[in-house]
Enzyme design. Structure first.
Site, PDB file in Angstrom:
ATOM      1  N   HIS A 112       6.137  35.723  -8.747  1.00  0.00           N
ATOM      2  CA  HIS A 112       7.679  36.172  -8.476  1.00  0.00           C
ATOM      3  C   HIS A 112       8.573  36.587  -9.740  1.00  0.00           C
ATOM      4  O   HIS A 112       9.252  37.782  -9.909  1.00  0.00           O
ATOM      5  CB  HIS A 112       8.467  35.364  -7.353  1.00  0.00           C
ATOM      6  CG  HIS A 112       8.113  35.492  -5.845  1.00  0.00           C
ATOM      7  ND1 HIS A 112       8.148  34.516  -4.994  1.00  0.00           N
ATOM      8  CD2 HIS A 112       7.683  36.698  -5.285  1.00  0.00           C
ATOM      9  CE1 HIS A 112       7.688  34.918  -3.769  1.00  0.00           C
ATOM     10  NE2 HIS A 112       7.293  36.459  -3.952  1.00  0.00           N
ATOM     11  N   ARG A 163      -2.630  53.797   0.022  1.00  0.00           N
ATOM     12  CA  ARG A 163      -3.756  53.109   0.131  1.00  0.00           C
ATOM     13  C   ARG A 163      -3.873  52.119   1.331  1.00  0.00           C
ATOM     14  O   ARG A 163      -2.969  51.476   1.489  1.00  0.00           O
ATOM     15  CB  ARG A 163      -4.078  52.510  -1.172  1.00  0.00           C
ATOM     16  CG  ARG A 163      -5.339  51.607  -1.477  1.00  0.00           C
ATOM     17  CD  ARG A 163      -5.263  51.147  -2.651  1.00  0.00           C
ATOM     18  NE  ARG A 163      -4.492  49.822  -2.797  1.00  0.00           N
ATOM     19  CZ  ARG A 163      -4.651  49.115  -3.992  1.00  0.00           C
ATOM     20  NH1 ARG A 163      -5.123  49.401  -4.987  1.00  0.00           N
ATOM     21  NH2 ARG A 163      -3.771  47.959  -4.091  1.00  0.00           N
ATOM     22  N   ASP A 199      -9.113  47.113 -11.735  1.00  0.00           N
ATOM     23  CA  ASP A 199     -10.433  46.242 -11.263  1.00  0.00           C
ATOM     24  C   ASP A 199     -11.368  46.831 -11.822  1.00  0.00           C
ATOM     25  O   ASP A 199     -12.555  46.164 -12.158  1.00  0.00           O
ATOM     26  CB  ASP A 199     -10.546  46.583  -9.838  1.00  0.00           C
ATOM     27  CG  ASP A 199      -9.871  45.411  -8.829  1.00  0.00           C
ATOM     28  OD1 ASP A 199      -9.621  44.387  -9.091  1.00  0.00           O
ATOM     29  OD2 ASP A 199      -8.889  46.024  -8.137  1.00  0.00           O
ATOM     30  N   ARG A 211      -9.087  39.770 -14.446  1.00  0.00           N
ATOM     31  CA  ARG A 211      -7.846  40.343 -14.691  1.00  0.00           C
ATOM     32  C   ARG A 211      -6.721  39.449 -15.038  1.00  0.00           C
ATOM     33  O   ARG A 211      -5.541  39.754 -15.636  1.00  0.00           O
ATOM     34  CB  ARG A 211      -7.336  41.507 -13.921  1.00  0.00           C
ATOM     35  CG  ARG A 211      -7.207  41.375 -12.454  1.00  0.00           C
ATOM     36  CD  ARG A 211      -7.279  42.355 -11.621  1.00  0.00           C
ATOM     37  NE  ARG A 211      -5.795  43.039 -11.317  1.00  0.00           N
ATOM     38  CZ  ARG A 211      -5.838  43.946 -10.382  1.00  0.00           C
ATOM     39  NH1 ARG A 211      -6.734  44.429  -9.835  1.00  0.00           N
ATOM     40  NH2 ARG A 211      -4.433  44.558 -10.284  1.00  0.00           N
ATOM     41  N   CYS A 219      -4.770  55.379 -11.322  1.00  0.00           N
ATOM     42  CA  CYS A 219      -3.255  54.591 -10.588  1.00  0.00           C
ATOM     43  C   CYS A 219      -3.590  53.250 -11.253  1.00  0.00           C
ATOM     44  O   CYS A 219      -2.622  52.611 -10.964  1.00  0.00           O
ATOM     45  CB  CYS A 219      -3.286  54.747  -9.285  1.00  0.00           C
ATOM     46  SG  CYS A 219      -4.588  54.111  -8.518  1.00  0.00           S
TER      47      CYS A 219
END
Ligand code: PEP
Ligand code: MG
Length: 534
Positions: free
Chosen positions: A182, A327, A447, A457, A494
Site C-alpha cells: 500500500h 482486461r 510478465d 518481478r 502496456c
C-alpha cells in the site's frame, strides 16, 4: 558508521532524496501492567478504541486511495476474530500489551510467510495496526521525524506515510518492503521516492546497526548511500537535478500528442486499476486507456454484475470516443484474490489469469456480462491475460458469444467488443502466428520479461536479470510487432517498460508505436519519445 555504505534494492517510486536518516526500527515503550485482569481488559479496550478514533480522524482528510487503506485497518480493529485471542489470553494472567502483541504477531506471521507477494505486502498493514494499539496502551506518541527525512528500516506503516508531511521532501528506504505494498502505491501516486529490498541478497555490505546521519536516496536506480563522501554528495546532486530538469521539461509535453523528432506519431495511453484513477487524469493528455486492471475490483467476495458494469461504464464515459481496453480479471501470481485464487507452490506458473477465469465460469460469466453491457457505452476493447494457447482464447470468446446471446434474448443493451490478448507468456511471443485470429495484441512486458529471464518481478535478489532490454526479450517484442504489422493486427505494449524513458528507444526501435503507461509516467514517456529520431 565510519565510511560511506552503498546498498542496492528495487525502485518502488522514482525520484531522489537527500536528508537525515530516520530509524523506523526503534525499541518499544514501557507498558505499566495493571492490578487485575479486568483492568487489563479495560486498558486494551480503550487502546483499541483510541486507535480506531485516530484512524477515523485520518480518514476525514484522506483521498479515496488513502481512505481505502485506513478503512481496511478500522475494519480489522472492529473484527472480533482479530482482537478476540488477546482478550482470551488476559484472564490467564497476561498483561494487555503482551496479549495484544502475541495475538497480532501470530496473525502477522501468517501474512509474512505467505508465498504470495500480495499477502506479504499486507503484513505491513497488520504491523501498523499492532503498533498503533501498543502505542495507545503505553501513551507513547509516535516519535517525530525531522523535515525531509529518509525513513529507513525493515518496513514502514501506511499510517506513518499518511501522517508525514512530504512537502519538505524526504523518502523511504526499506530493507524488506514490496513494490506491491500500500505504501508503494501511495508513494507512486504522491511522488515520494521509495526503494525496497535493500536488505536482500543483492545488497552488498551489511545493514548499519544504528542508521543515522545524512543519506542519499536514488530511487530512480534503486540505491542508497549512507554516510556519503563529499564527492558522492556532489555526484548525487547532479543526478538529482538532471532528474528534476527532465521531469520539469517533460511537463511541457503532457498536453501535446506524442511524436518523435522525425515526426513519427506514437499513441500513448494510460494504465489504470480503480475507476477513480481517471478522476485525476485529463483525457486530453492521453490516447485512451490501454490497460484497466480489473482484479483490484475483486475483494473477498467477487463484485456483482451491476458493480462491475458501473465501474467500467464510468471509465468509458470519461474516455468519450477514445478506446478503453479492459482486461478480464488477472487474479493470481503477484495479484492473488482471497477466496478466488488457490494456494499453489508456484503461483506465477499456476492457475492464474485466463486459466483461473476459465476454471471458474461462474465468476467469469458475471464479468463478461458487465463488459458486454458496458460495451454499449463507448469504444470498449477487452483482452485476456496470461494467454498461452489459442484454445484459451477460443473458449473465452465462446463465453462472450453465449452471454451476448443471453443478454440479447432478455432485451438488455449490449455490444460485443473486439477481443484481444496479452502477450506475456513466451509461447505467444515465440509463435504469434498461432494467434492470428485475435483482434489485437497487448504486450505485458512485466510478465514477459520475468518468464523469459526466469527472474521474478518482485525479487530484489534477481532484479539485475529482470531487464526488458535483454536481447531475448526485445527480440520477442520486435517479432510480435512485425507480425502485427504484416497481418494488420494492432500491437501495443502496456507493461511498465512503456513508461520507462530508458526502455522507450528500444521499444520504438522494435517497431512499437502504441504504448500504455502509468499516469505518473505520461509526461516523461512523451518527452522521451520527442527526443528520438525513429
Ligand atoms: C504485464 O505483465 O506487463 C502487465 C501489464 O500486466 P500486470 O503487470 O498486471 O501483470
Ligand atoms: Mg501481467
Amino acid at each position: 558508521m565510519s565510511g560511506p555504505l552503498r546498498l542496492q534494492g528495487i525502485p518502488a517510486s522514482v525520484g531522489y532524496a537527500e536528508g537525515p536518516l530516520f530509524n523506523l526500527d526503534r525499541g518499544d515503550a514501557h507498558y505499566a501492567a495493571k492490578a487485575s485482569a479486568v483492568e487489563e481488559e479495560a486498558a486494551l479496550q480503550a487502546a483499541i478504541a483510541s486507535a480506531t478514533d485516530r484512524l477515523a480522524a485520518l480518514v476525514e482528510t484522506a483521498d479515496s486511495e488513502a481512505a481505502g487503506i485506513l478503512e481496511f485497518q478500522i475494519a480489522m480493529l472492529e473484527d472480533d476474530a482479530l482482537t478476540g485471542p488477546a482478550f482470551v489470553a488476559i484472564p490467564s494472567g497476561m498483561p494487555a500489551d503482551m496479549a495484544w502483541r502475541q495475538a497480532l504477531d501470530a496473525e502477522i506471521a501468517g501474512y509474512e510467510t505467505s508465498d504470495q507477494d500480495y499477502f506479504r505486502a499486507r503484513a505491513a498493514d497488520m504491523r501498523d495496526i499492532r503498533d498503533r494499539v501498543l502505542r495507545a496502551l503505553t501513551d507513547e506518541a509516535e516519535s517525530a521525524a525531522p523535515a525531509g527525512a529518509i525513513f529507513y528500516g525493515e518496513d514502514i506503516a501506511p499510517t506513518r506515510f499518511l501522517e508525514t508531511d512530504w512537502s519538505a521532501g524526504g523518502g523511504i528506504a526499506l530493507r524488506a518492503g514490496s513494490t506491491a505494498s500500500h505504501v508503494a502505491m501511495l508513494a507512486r501516486s504522491r511522488g515520494v521516492p521509495m526503494v525496497v529490498g535493500l536488505g536482500g541478497a543483492a545488497a552488498p555490505g551489511a545493514s548499519p546497526a544504528n542508521p543515522a546521519g545524512v543519506a542519499l536516496l536514488d530511487a530512480e536506480h534503486g540505491g542508497i548511500v549512507l554516510s556519503p563522501s563529499t564527492a558522492e554528495i556532489e555526484a548525487f546532486r547532479r543526478s538529482s537535478s538532471s532528474f528534476a530538469a527532465r521531469r520539469d521539461r517533460a511537463e511541457a509535453y503532457l498536453a501535446k500528442p506524442a511524436t518523435t523528432k522525425a515526426g513519427t506519431a506514437v499513441r500513448v495511453q494510460v494504465n489504470i486499476a480503480d475507476p477513480s484513477d481517471v478522476d485525476g487524469i485529463d483525457i486530453g493528455t492521453c490516447d485512451g486507456v490501454g490497460l484497466m486492471r480489473t482484479e483490484f475490483l475483486f475483494g473477498r467476495t467477487p463484485p456483482d454484475e451491476e458493480t462491475q458494469y458501473r465501474a467500467y461504464r464510468k471509465v468509458m464515459e470519461w474516455a468519450g470516443d477514445k478506446p478503453v481496453t479492459i482486461r478480464t480479471v488477472d487474479a493470481g501470481g503477484d495479484k492473488p484474490v482471497p477466496g478466488f485464487t488457490v494456494a499453489e507452490t508456484n503461483p506465477f506458473l499456476g492457475l492464474r489469469g485466463i486459466r483461473l477465469s476459465l476454471a471458474r465460469p461462474d465468476i467469469f460469466r458475471v464479468q463478461i456480462r458487465a463488459l458486454l453491457r458496458a460495451g454499449a457505452h463507448g469504444n470498449l476493447k477487452v483482452m485476456f491475460p496470461m494467454i498461452a494457447v489459442i484454445d484459451e482464447y477460443d473458449r473465452a470468446a465462446a463465453l462472450f458469444k453465449e452471454e451476448q446471446a443471453a443478454l440479447a434474448a432478455r432485451g438488455i443493451a449490449q455490444k460485443m467488443p473486439p477481443l484481444g490478448i496479452m502477450v506475456e507468456v513466451p509461447s505467444v511471443g515465440i509463435a504469434p502466428e498461432v494467434f492470428a485470429g485475435v483482434a489485437f495484441f497487448s504486450i505485458g512486458s512485466n510478465d514477459l520479461t520475468q518468464y523469459v529471464m526466469a527472474a521474478a518481478r518482485d525479487n530484489a535478489a534477481v532484479a539485475h536479470l529482470n531487464s526488458v532490454r535483454h536481447p531475448a526479450v526485445m527480440r520477442l517484442i520486435a517479432s510480435v510487432a512485425s507480425f502485427g504489422q504484416e497481418q494488420k493486427i494492432p500491437v501495443s505494449l502496456c507493461g511498465d517498460a512503456g513508461g520507462d524513458p530508458a526502455a522507450i528507444p528500444a521499444l520504438l526501435e522494435a517497431g512499437l508505436r502504441d504504448l500504455s503507461v502509468a499516469p505518473a509516467q505520461l509526461a516523461m514517456a512523451k518527452a522521451a519519445i520527442a527526443d528520438l529520431t525513429v
